[in-house]
Design a protein around this motif. Sequence first.
Motif, PDB file in Angstrom:
ATOM      1  N   LYS A 125     -18.644   2.760   0.892  1.00  0.00           N
ATOM      2  CA  LYS A 125     -17.919   2.209  -0.246  1.00  0.00           C
ATOM      3  C   LYS A 125     -16.688   1.498   0.296  1.00  0.00           C
ATOM      4  O   LYS A 125     -15.988   2.018   1.160  1.00  0.00           O
ATOM      5  CB  LYS A 125     -17.507   3.319  -1.211  1.00  0.00           C
ATOM      6  N   GLU A 126     -16.413   0.317  -0.253  1.00  0.00           N
ATOM      7  CA  GLU A 126     -15.261  -0.442   0.232  1.00  0.00           C
ATOM      8  C   GLU A 126     -13.963   0.347   0.070  1.00  0.00           C
ATOM      9  O   GLU A 126     -13.078   0.289   0.924  1.00  0.00           O
ATOM     10  CB  GLU A 126     -15.167  -1.783  -0.496  1.00  0.00           C
ATOM     11  N   ARG A 127     -13.853   1.096  -1.036  1.00  0.00           N
ATOM     12  CA  ARG A 127     -12.636   1.873  -1.251  1.00  0.00           C
ATOM     13  C   ARG A 127     -12.445   2.900  -0.141  1.00  0.00           C
ATOM     14  O   ARG A 127     -11.328   3.094   0.356  1.00  0.00           O
ATOM     15  CB  ARG A 127     -12.694   2.576  -2.613  1.00  0.00           C
ATOM     16  N   ASP A 128     -13.540   3.552   0.275  1.00  0.00           N
ATOM     17  CA  ASP A 128     -13.446   4.537   1.343  1.00  0.00           C
ATOM     18  C   ASP A 128     -13.004   3.884   2.649  1.00  0.00           C
ATOM     19  O   ASP A 128     -12.164   4.426   3.383  1.00  0.00           O
ATOM     20  CB  ASP A 128     -14.787   5.239   1.542  1.00  0.00           C
ATOM     21  N   VAL A 129     -13.585   2.725   2.959  1.00  0.00           N
ATOM     22  CA  VAL A 129     -13.213   2.029   4.196  1.00  0.00           C
ATOM     23  C   VAL A 129     -11.740   1.632   4.148  1.00  0.00           C
ATOM     24  O   VAL A 129     -10.995   1.806   5.121  1.00  0.00           O
ATOM     25  CB  VAL A 129     -14.108   0.783   4.412  1.00  0.00           C
ATOM     26  N   ALA A 130     -11.308   1.107   3.006  1.00  0.00           N
ATOM     27  CA  ALA A 130      -9.903   0.702   2.867  1.00  0.00           C
ATOM     28  C   ALA A 130      -8.969   1.899   3.044  1.00  0.00           C
ATOM     29  O   ALA A 130      -7.939   1.804   3.737  1.00  0.00           O
ATOM     30  CB  ALA A 130      -9.680   0.055   1.497  1.00  0.00           C
ATOM     31  N   ASP A 131      -9.313   3.033   2.449  1.00  0.00           N
ATOM     32  CA  ASP A 131      -8.465   4.233   2.576  1.00  0.00           C
ATOM     33  C   ASP A 131      -8.424   4.732   4.018  1.00  0.00           C
ATOM     34  O   ASP A 131      -7.371   5.155   4.513  1.00  0.00           O
ATOM     35  CB  ASP A 131      -8.982   5.337   1.656  1.00  0.00           C
ATOM     36  N   LEU A 132      -9.555   4.682   4.715  1.00  0.00           N
ATOM     37  CA  LEU A 132      -9.582   5.130   6.105  1.00  0.00           C
ATOM     38  C   LEU A 132      -8.780   4.187   6.998  1.00  0.00           C
ATOM     39  O   LEU A 132      -8.063   4.638   7.905  1.00  0.00           O
ATOM     40  CB  LEU A 132     -11.031   5.223   6.599  1.00  0.00           C
ATOM     41  N   LEU A 133      -8.862   2.903   6.756  1.00  0.00           N
ATOM     42  CA  LEU A 133      -8.086   1.947   7.543  1.00  0.00           C
ATOM     43  C   LEU A 133      -6.589   2.205   7.381  1.00  0.00           C
ATOM     44  O   LEU A 133      -5.824   2.160   8.357  1.00  0.00           O
ATOM     45  CB  LEU A 133      -8.427   0.518   7.134  1.00  0.00           C
ATOM     46  N   THR A 134      -6.167   2.489   6.152  1.00  0.00           N
ATOM     47  CA  THR A 134      -4.756   2.803   5.914  1.00  0.00           C
ATOM     48  C   THR A 134      -4.361   4.065   6.664  1.00  0.00           C
ATOM     49  O   THR A 134      -3.304   4.125   7.304  1.00  0.00           O
ATOM     50  CB  THR A 134      -4.501   2.969   4.401  1.00  0.00           C
ATOM     51  N   LEU A 135      -5.218   5.077   6.595  1.00  0.00           N
ATOM     52  CA  LEU A 135      -4.952   6.338   7.294  1.00  0.00           C
ATOM     53  C   LEU A 135      -4.835   6.117   8.798  1.00  0.00           C
ATOM     54  O   LEU A 135      -4.007   6.757   9.465  1.00  0.00           O
ATOM     55  CB  LEU A 135      -6.088   7.333   6.994  1.00  0.00           C
TER      56      LEU A 135
END
Length: 307
Positions: free
Chosen positions: A71-81
């Motif tokens: 999911k794009e949201r998951d990828v975006a959250d992991l990149l921020t982390l």
Amino acid sequence: MTAAQPSHERRPIQRYLEHSRSGPTALRIVLGTQLRKLREASGVSTKVAAETIRGSHAKISRLELGRVGFKERDVADLLTLYGITDPDERADFLALARQATAPGWWHQYSDVLAPWFETHLGLEESASVIRTYQNQYVPGLLQTEEYARAVTQLGNPRASEQEIERRVRLRIARQEILHQSDPPRLWVVLDEAVLRRPIGGPGVMRAQLRRLIEMTQLPHITLQIAPFSLGGVAAAGGPVTILRFQEPDLPDVVYLEQLTSALYLDKRDDVDNYLSVMDRLSAEAERPVATLPFLVNMLDELDARQG
């Protein structure tokens, strides 16, 4: 890899976005590998990563192995982390996530496609080299439609005629990769028993031999015959396929098909063992220059028997 590094040194994704052969299955593995590297470089545990995307340790493991879509949201959250804040780099990752979750061409055959075989189709379309040893049937990539139908009927005795035809259409569609502008190299070692086994009857085998003769004229296809005169061969245990990729984040994969499932091996020791077996098979089999006269002789024998 941290946010302090120059942007141009940490944008490894672009080459995958531009690679014409990278299908969704391969891209999932690439994306998962890149995310794992980012997590490890940032010192984040799988537990913390899982909590960030509201998931479990198992989910992070499946994502990093490329076994599920993103999911794009998951990828975006992991990149921020992981401290990835550069807009261009984040855009690359999100574009890759979209491509990695796109349905493959085989999605239209989902009614007859086993999930374990779907992975093979995805890897096959992205491979740069496909090496295979076959001791039962002509490999699917080289089968005629009639031969494919006969083999499919043998393997699915309870299937309806409509289902058989759908499976045959899927098999023929796979062969398109051999005729694209940048095809993979296909290197086949075929046990003589495959050519002696009268699948579908003499007419089907005659057409299949002609197809093999035709395909061996293509520069990216190598076909060797392992004749009966060899006695035992190195891979007598069964068919083996090894897939190799241009992408550095994709390891070689050994594919071992069974009746209702398959094994995918990518650990270095396992792959090296099977590569050694394949190398020995290629060394023991007749040289490629002997393949054409061998096939022509078999075709003459069939014609003589039918005459």
